[in-house]
Design an enzyme around this catalytic site. Structure first.
Site, PDB file in Angstrom:
ATOM      1  N   GLU A 122      35.530 -45.489  21.704  1.00 47.45           N
ATOM      2  CA  GLU A 122      34.639 -45.072  22.469  1.00 47.45           C
ATOM      3  C   GLU A 122      33.243 -45.504  22.100  1.00 47.45           C
ATOM      4  OE1 GLU A 122      35.119 -40.666  21.946  1.00 47.45           O
ATOM      5  OE2 GLU A 122      37.073 -40.861  22.989  1.00 47.45           O
ATOM      6  N   GLN A 132      50.648 -60.579  19.383  1.00 47.91           N
ATOM      7  CA  GLN A 132      50.831 -61.646  18.530  1.00 47.91           C
ATOM      8  C   GLN A 132      51.863 -62.689  18.806  1.00 47.91           C
ATOM      9  OE1 GLN A 132      51.808 -58.680  15.439  1.00 47.91           O
ATOM     10  NE2 GLN A 132      53.286 -59.896  14.798  1.00 47.91           N
ATOM     11  N   CYS A 138      50.571 -60.664  12.163  1.00 49.29           N
ATOM     12  CA  CYS A 138      49.860 -59.338  12.211  1.00 49.29           C
ATOM     13  C   CYS A 138      48.791 -59.150  11.423  1.00 49.29           C
ATOM     14  CB  CYS A 138      50.850 -58.207  12.039  1.00 49.29           C
ATOM     15  SG  CYS A 138      51.570 -58.121  10.282  1.00 49.29           S
ATOM     16  N   GLU A 199      37.128 -66.019  19.228  1.00 46.65           N
ATOM     17  CA  GLU A 199      38.466 -66.456  19.928  1.00 46.65           C
ATOM     18  C   GLU A 199      38.553 -67.295  21.223  1.00 46.65           C
ATOM     19  OE1 GLU A 199      42.345 -65.174  19.951  1.00 46.65           O
ATOM     20  OE2 GLU A 199      41.374 -63.363  19.854  1.00 46.65           O
ATOM     21  N   ASP A 250      55.178 -49.246   7.541  1.00 49.56           N
ATOM     22  CA  ASP A 250      56.315 -49.384   7.691  1.00 49.56           C
ATOM     23  C   ASP A 250      56.570 -49.465   9.045  1.00 49.56           C
ATOM     24  OD1 ASP A 250      59.185 -49.698   7.579  1.00 49.56           O
ATOM     25  OD2 ASP A 250      59.598 -47.634   6.866  1.00 49.56           O
ATOM     26  N   HIS A 276      54.131 -54.331   7.884  1.00 54.63           N
ATOM     27  CA  HIS A 276      53.222 -54.680   9.129  1.00 54.63           C
ATOM     28  C   HIS A 276      51.836 -54.446   8.992  1.00 54.63           C
ATOM     29  CE1 HIS A 276      52.693 -55.388  13.412  1.00 54.63           C
ATOM     30  NE2 HIS A 276      52.513 -54.267  13.809  1.00 54.63           N
ATOM     31  N   ASN A 300      47.829 -51.536  17.534  1.00 51.75           N
ATOM     32  CA  ASN A 300      48.803 -52.651  17.239  1.00 51.75           C
ATOM     33  C   ASN A 300      48.545 -53.919  17.725  1.00 51.75           C
ATOM     34  OD1 ASN A 300      51.102 -53.557  15.845  1.00 51.75           O
ATOM     35  ND2 ASN A 300      52.563 -52.274  17.036  1.00 51.75           N
TER      36      ASN A 300
END
Length: 333
Positions: A122, A132, A138, A199, A250, A276, A300
């Site tokens: 926000e 990915q 990751c 990027e 995990d 991860h 993620n």
């Protein structure tokens, strides 16, 4: 028995031993393949369909139990539907854990005011969810996300940073590109290198390439990086006062693979077997601030088809669930 009858019986036996596909699912299977652009060789489709049906049954059983109040989250079919749990772990569980000595531990301000909920999305600290792909990177997405937040905090500009730059160029720090790595090694690379490209200038390819870092395209730097005290109060204070924080979890369970929405809590999720890298972008609670309704907001790197548009609400203050505090760290810019 006549030889031809014996052969027929043998063939029937083989046929009955093979998994029986549920023909009522034909249309859903076709829709899933089309949605996720799956094209199989003829000898592979049956095997993939069998795995998909098994996963679908697990998901539907879980959601039935959710409706009976047995779980705090739902599951849904997604683009990992044709992978077994073992295959999923090989493709996407991608941290290279190493014992680390002499860690700089962050001491949060003693009298900082810590709100009961925070969401850095926000406040403009968080770039859109990325994917990915089938590259064990990751760690690069987690590190880039934490660095994006700190650069926004410093400059007021949110610039998406290059995970591919990290994949290609941080081998000497200990990372192994699409074979896995660690967020700390990524931060160390940016510090050693004196920058990380954007990027836009160094786009993601989901494969190992040669290093093409261009100093003139650098959009971030790192002066040092800190680890967070291995406790949930420490992570909460850090997230509240610093911004998004890299963390390891995990992610090996079916319930994680097909998580859809709600507060993720699975008693089988380990706080020590971490595999991860993710990004903690906030925390909050549902309804009353009771123990089982608090959560971490986790970003993620599996695309927006997974979870809540790429995010998970992970159970907070429930014994370091899934190891969320075990390896948390962030860069200083």
């Amino acid at each position: 028995m006549h030889p031809s009858l014996f052969l027929a019986a043998l063939c029937l036996g083989i046929a009955s031993a093979a998994p029986q596909l549920d023909q009522s699912l034909d249309a859903r299977w076709s829709q899933w393949k089309a949605a996720h652009k799956r094209l199989y060789k003829e000898d592979e489709e049956g095997r993939r369909r069998t795995v998909w049906e098994m996963n679908l049954k697990v998901i539907e059983q879980h959601n039935q139990e959710y409706s009976q109040g047995k779980h705090s989250f739902t599951m849904a079919m997604n683009n990992f539907g044709d992978l077994t749990s073992e295959e999923f772990q090989q493709v996407l569980n991608d941290l290279k854990i190493q014992k680390q000595e002499d860690r700089n531990v962050f001491q949060a301000p003693l009298f900082a005011e810590i709100p009961s909920s925070v969401d850095w999305r926000e406040k403009g600290y968080v770039t859109p969810v990325k994917d990915q792909g089938q590259c064990q990177s990751c760690w690069a997405f987690s590190a880039a996300g934490a660095l994006e937040g700190q650069m926004f905090r410093k400059t007021g500009k949110l610039v998406s940073l290059s995970e591919q730059n990290l994949v290609d160029c941080s081998w000497s720090q200990g990372n192994e590109g699409c074979r896995g790595g660690l967020m700390d090694f990524a931060f160390q690379y940016v510090k050693d290198n004196g920058g990380l490209d954007s990027e836009e200038s160094y786009p993601y390819l989901a494969r190992n390439e040669y290093c093409r870092y261009m100093p003139e395209k650098s959009a971030a730097n790192v002066t040092t990086f800190w680890h967070v005290l291995n406790e949930e109060d420490g992570l909460m204070t850090t997230v509240a006062t610093v911004g998004p924080v890299s963390a390891a979890v995990d992610s090996s369970l079916y319930s994680f693979q097909f998580y859809k929405k709600g507060i993720y809590y699975d008693p089988r999720c380990s706080s020590t077997r971490l595999n991860h890298g993710v990004l903690v972008v906030g925390y909050g609670f549902e309804g009353e601030e009771s123990e089982d309704k608090q959560y971490w907001i986790v970003k993620n790197s599996w695309g927006t088809n997974w979870g809540m548009e790429g995010y998970m609400l992970l159970a907070k203050d429930r014994d370091n669930h899934c190891g969320i505090t075990t390896m948390a760290s962030f860069p200083v810019v």
